[in-house]
Design a protein around this motif. Structure first.
Motif: not given
Length: 89
Positions: A12-27
């Protein structure tokens, strides 16, 4: 038994970071961690931490490839042209 919840919270933390830093890296990693958390909570995965980290790395690569296949490349990708519209053959 609570180890599964830690993986789900990390997902969930990585998912939230993906929203802040889009780019499909953390998803892909977030999805893999969530799946691993569910597998640990359900009792399907009982291996130790080193093997769990290897499995998450493999799962995140597969998730990333699946997302790439489903949603395609982003519009910001560079397109390489092999033929010019003005070249008449």
């Amino acid at each position: 038994m609570s180890g599964g919840w830690l993986w789900i919270v990390a997902a969930l933390v990585l998912g939230a970071l993906e929203i802040l830093l889009p780019g499909w890296i953390l998803l892909g990693t977030a999805i893999a961690m969530g799946l691993m958390g569910i597998a640990i909570l359900s009792g399907l995965w009982t291996a130790g931490l080193p093997l769990t980290l290897v499995a998450i790395a493999a799962l995140s690569g597969l998730c990333w490839l699946a997302l790439r296949r489903i949603f395609g490349s982003s519009r910001g990708d560079v397109r390489v042209w092999t033929r010019d519209i003005n070249d008449h053959k």
